[in-house]
Design an enzyme around this catalytic site. Structure first.
Site, PDB file in Angstrom:
ATOM      1  N   LEU A  70       0.969  -1.337   0.054  1.00 16.88           N
ATOM      2  CA  LEU A  70       0.306   0.165  -0.158  1.00 16.88           C
ATOM      3  C   LEU A  70       0.899   1.012  -0.166  1.00 16.88           C
ATOM      4  O   LEU A  70       0.459   2.344  -0.326  1.00 16.88           O
ATOM      5  CB  LEU A  70      -0.982   0.237   0.973  1.00 16.88           C
ATOM      6  CG  LEU A  70      -1.947  -0.791   1.636  1.00 16.88           C
ATOM      7  CD1 LEU A  70      -2.618  -0.788   2.293  1.00 16.88           C
ATOM      8  CD2 LEU A  70      -2.945  -0.720   0.046  1.00 16.88           C
ATOM      9  N   ALA A 130       7.644   3.456   2.476  1.00 22.38           N
ATOM     10  CA  ALA A 130       8.196   4.364   3.502  1.00 22.38           C
ATOM     11  C   ALA A 130      10.183   4.354   3.607  1.00 22.38           C
ATOM     12  O   ALA A 130      10.489   3.869   2.898  1.00 22.38           O
ATOM     13  CB  ALA A 130       7.286   4.947   4.646  1.00 22.38           C
ATOM     14  N   SER A 131      10.147   5.073   4.153  1.00 20.26           N
ATOM     15  CA  SER A 131      11.940   5.147   4.393  1.00 20.26           C
ATOM     16  C   SER A 131      12.433   4.127   5.515  1.00 20.26           C
ATOM     17  O   SER A 131      13.569   3.922   5.408  1.00 20.26           O
ATOM     18  CB  SER A 131      12.185   6.594   6.037  1.00 20.26           C
ATOM     19  OG  SER A 131      12.028   6.440   6.771  1.00 20.26           O
ATOM     20  N   ILE A 132      11.696   3.582   6.682  1.00 14.88           N
ATOM     21  CA  ILE A 132      12.527   2.873   6.896  1.00 14.88           C
ATOM     22  C   ILE A 132      11.729   1.067   7.006  1.00 14.88           C
ATOM     23  O   ILE A 132      11.412  -0.382   7.108  1.00 14.88           O
ATOM     24  CB  ILE A 132      12.198   2.450   8.869  1.00 14.88           C
ATOM     25  CG1 ILE A 132      12.474   3.722   8.537  1.00 14.88           C
ATOM     26  CG2 ILE A 132      12.290   1.552  10.072  1.00 14.88           C
ATOM     27  CD1 ILE A 132      12.541   4.853  10.605  1.00 14.88           C
ATOM     28  N   GLY A 133      10.400   1.337   6.423  1.00 17.91           N
ATOM     29  CA  GLY A 133       9.334   0.204   6.149  1.00 17.91           C
ATOM     30  C   GLY A 133       8.345  -0.103   5.108  1.00 17.91           C
ATOM     31  O   GLY A 133       8.213   1.302   4.734  1.00 17.91           O
ATOM     32  N   GLN A 134       7.713  -1.126   4.819  1.00 25.49           N
ATOM     33  CA  GLN A 134       6.409  -0.658   3.844  1.00 25.49           C
ATOM     34  C   GLN A 134       5.024  -1.306   4.433  1.00 25.49           C
ATOM     35  O   GLN A 134       5.468  -2.267   4.759  1.00 25.49           O
ATOM     36  CB  GLN A 134       6.529  -1.140   2.308  1.00 25.49           C
ATOM     37  CG  GLN A 134       7.133  -2.553   2.289  1.00 25.49           C
ATOM     38  CD  GLN A 134       8.119  -3.000   0.799  1.00 25.49           C
ATOM     39  OE1 GLN A 134       8.909  -2.719   0.193  1.00 25.49           O
ATOM     40  NE2 GLN A 134       7.793  -4.029  -0.036  1.00 25.49           N
ATOM     41  N   VAL A 135       3.704  -1.496   3.757  1.00 25.28           N
ATOM     42  CA  VAL A 135       3.029  -1.544   4.168  1.00 25.28           C
ATOM     43  C   VAL A 135       2.034  -2.635   3.454  1.00 25.28           C
ATOM     44  O   VAL A 135       2.001  -2.046   2.540  1.00 25.28           O
ATOM     45  CB  VAL A 135       2.521  -0.935   4.920  1.00 25.28           C
ATOM     46  CG1 VAL A 135       0.687  -1.169   5.793  1.00 25.28           C
ATOM     47  CG2 VAL A 135       2.678   0.524   5.937  1.00 25.28           C
ATOM     48  N   ASP A 176       5.389  13.406  13.906  1.00 25.42           N
ATOM     49  CA  ASP A 176       5.557  13.018  12.347  1.00 25.42           C
ATOM     50  C   ASP A 176       4.248  13.732  11.975  1.00 25.42           C
ATOM     51  O   ASP A 176       3.195  13.781  11.845  1.00 25.42           O
ATOM     52  CB  ASP A 176       5.640  11.940  12.032  1.00 25.42           C
ATOM     53  CG  ASP A 176       5.909  11.752  10.347  1.00 25.42           C
ATOM     54  OD1 ASP A 176       5.287  12.709  10.410  1.00 25.42           O
ATOM     55  OD2 ASP A 176       6.156  10.314  10.877  1.00 25.42           O
TER      56      ASP A 176
END
Length: 623
Positions: free
Chosen positions: A301, A304-309, A453
């Site tokens: 979906l 991002a910088s640290i992980g993906q969803v 954030d």
């Protein structure tokens, strides 16, 4: 020595420092230093070859052209009782990108082919999509921005084209050696770009900007800025996070052409392929992780910088969002940020008054916390309890069974990012703007616990229920009572235009040392008065007609030049959130009773000590 050659020399020195970092972090190269050449060859030869073809940019400053094809693998897989992940029923695949770049090396013009111009028509507001999924369906995830959508004055109004990155599926450089090589290649690409730009300027002269100003240095040309953005998107991790932090700075800190290029990093990272995703799931949830789910969508979906969803469905039928951390990013925070700092220093991108070293220190601490999803899960549960009795807000449920230190699973909820609310009617925009400011004040002055954030995708508005769904609590933190006491007094002093109060509280908080020049003090006080404007007068404050951001920007250069010390550590995250709340209200064009909301909090606040308060007032706010 000419200015361009000096810049080039600085970058070469920076690249050499990154090369040294490669040496220090590589166990294979340490073997060579100890004389174990055979071990070096057998253990790292193949690994180095693979890593070198999987990294950011080339030493020539050109990009590998990616060919996009439709994958033969299904996007969504369904798990039956007793099935494993190799025995699934597939749905038609949505989209996939070739995981291997072609070996064709293309001219720097292909840099432009990494992006596309999209035209968003405001009368198609229901068609905003993120990675093939309608934005209205996304809940519990940070949506990748689909371009800036501005307010429409008529159904036929067309928003100007927005330059966007084309999504790519590429492996995350996960070993210390691979990440160090990535920074080395990125630095070398910037150096080569500077050489080409300098050569062009020697022949054709220095180009001028649209406002008839000399262009940036050859080191930070538009093309090099785009190379930097693309490189950070591929590296991901702390490197991309720093780029995202820079992308939301003001033009007084970072030049506009650089901000335009860094805008690409806010559109999301490259996508981690299935070959890296499955090992993370196996390691964190066990090799039978699929037994806990009914289905899992490999099409992310958001990235991002640290992980993906990823979207999934649990055995009890709950739709969930699974945030999965990229391999290697948690262990590379220190080296990543140091390498980014070297590149920023040697490109002269950061002004001296920004106190980069202090900002880097704070960034390291914040990123270390954000990489621990168990901490984020605790923060999300805490916010869910704190806001349970507050109308207009909802925090999704955390699913512990499929969560770990590197995977966070939460209830999937629906809504549109706050910036897309700008397409709705004025009454709705005013309501959302008010709720956003109400939340910000309550977090700081009531809870003393804030999600810092300000990404608009972290606030998803459900128009049907008039509820703002809150997600992503990785950057949540507490604030000391004494700091909050003095900060509230300073805010009230700013609202009351009390110069002495602003200076006194600023010294107590650590924004000023007491040795500043009159020029600095005046700029600091005036900036405080500008920020205090929304809280200065009763009634609604029209954010549309009062551009706070541009007013502060005019004072930014003066404060950067004359600032004697960095702000307190608490200010980095706090001001990021406060500016985000104001920018959201500006984006919405909302009219908000800011003073009434502040006084509602102030009049109930219990100070630990009681110096002369800037104001004692009554609130006229209605519940």
């Amino acid at each position: 020595m000419s200015s361009w050659s000096k810049s080039f020399t600085r970058l070469v020195n920076g690249v050499s420092l990154v090369a040294k970092e490669i040496y220090n972090q590589s166990p294979e190269l340490q073997r060579a230093r100890n004389g174990d050449l055979e071990g070096l060859i057998t253990s790292s030869g193949k690994k180095a070859l693979v890593a070198a073809t999987d990294l950011v940019g080339l030493t020539s400053g050109k990009l590998r052209e990616l060919s996009i094809r439709r994958s033969k693998e299904p996007s969504v897989v369904y798990f039956d009782e007793g099935d494993n992940k190799d025995n699934v029923v597939a749905t038609p695949e949505v989209r996939s990108v070739n995981t291997k770049p072609s070996e064709k090396i293309v001219d720097s013009k292909v840099l432009r082919n990494e992006f596309s111009d999209e035209v968003k028509n405001s009368n198609r507001e229901g068609e905003i999509k993120v990675s093939g999924v309608e934005a209205g369906e996304i809940i519990g995830v940070r949506a990748v921005e689909s371009g800036t959508v501005t307010e429409a004055s008529s159904p036929s109004e067309v928003v100007p084209p927005v330059k966007r990155r084309r999504p790519r599926e590429r492996k995350v450089p996960s070993t210390p050696m691979a990440r160090a090589y990535g920074f080395f290649n990125l630095g070398a690409a910037l150096a080569w770009g500077a050489v080409k730009e300098s050569t062009y300027r020697m022949v054709n002269g220095t180009p001028m900007t649209p406002d008839n100003q000399p262009a940036l240095s050859s080191l930070m040309s538009k093309e090099n800025a785009e190379r930097l953005a693309l490189g950070l998107c591929e590296m991901r991790g702390a490197a991309l996070k720093v780029g995202q932090m820079l992308s939301i700075q003001d033009e007084s800190l970072v030049p506009a052409p650089i901000l335009n290029a860094l805008e690409y990093v806010r559109q999301g990272a490259d996508v981690m392929p299935r070959s890296q995703l499955n090992p993370v799931l196996d390691a964190e949830l066990g090799s039978n992780w699929q037994s806990k789910l009914t289905s899992f969508d490999y099409e992310p979906l958001a990235a991002a910088s640290i992980g993906q969803v990823h979207r999934a469905v649990t055995k009890d039928g709950l739709e969930v969002a699974m945030k999965i951390q990229y391999p290697g990013v948690a262990n590379s925070i220190e080296s990543d940020i140091e390498n980014v700092r070297r590149l920023l220093n040697y490109t002269n991108l950061i002004p001296k008054g920004l106190f980069l070293d202090r900002a880097i220190k704070v960034a390291k601490e914040e990123l270390a916390q954000e990489c621990d999803y168990e901490i984020e899960a605790v923060s999300q549960k805490r916010f869910r309890d704190l806001l349970s009795d507050t109308p207009g807000f909802y925090v999704p449920l955390v699913v512990d069974e499929t969560s770990s230190k590197k995977i966070l699973t939460t209830e999937l909820i629906s809504g549109i990012p706050i910036d897309k609310v700008a397409l709705l009617d004025q009454k709705t925009r005013d309501y959302v703007g008010r709720k956003m400011l109400e939340l910000t004040l309550k977090e700081l002055f009531v809870f003393r616990f804030m999600q810092t954030d300000p990404n608009w995708g972290n606030f998803l508005y459900n128009e049907a229920t008039k509820t703002i769904n809150l997600i992503d609590f990785g950057a949540a933190r507490d604030y000391p009572k004494k700091f909050v006491d003095d900060y509230l007094r300073m805010v009230m002093a700013c609202a009351e235009k009390d110069s002495e109060g602003v200076i006194e509280m600023s010294r107590r908080l650590g924004f000023l040392t007491g040795d500043e020049s009159d020029v600095m003090l005046d700029a600091h006080v005036q900036a405080g008065f500008i920020v205090g404007l929304p809280f200065a007068e009763p009634g609604g404050y029209a954010f549309r007609t009062n551009n706070i951001a541009s007013s502060i920007s005019n004072l930014g250069a003066t404060m950067l030049k004359h600032r004697l010390s960095p702000p307190p550590d608490e200010a980095y995250s706090l001001h990021r959130k406060l500016s985000g709340a104001f920018l959201a209200c500006i984006k919405l064009g909302a009219t908000v009773p800011c003073r009434d909301l502040l006084l509602q909090v102030y009049n109930k606040y219990q100070f630990d000590d009681e110096p002369q308060d800037p104001v004692v007032a009554t609130s006229s706010v209605s519940s």
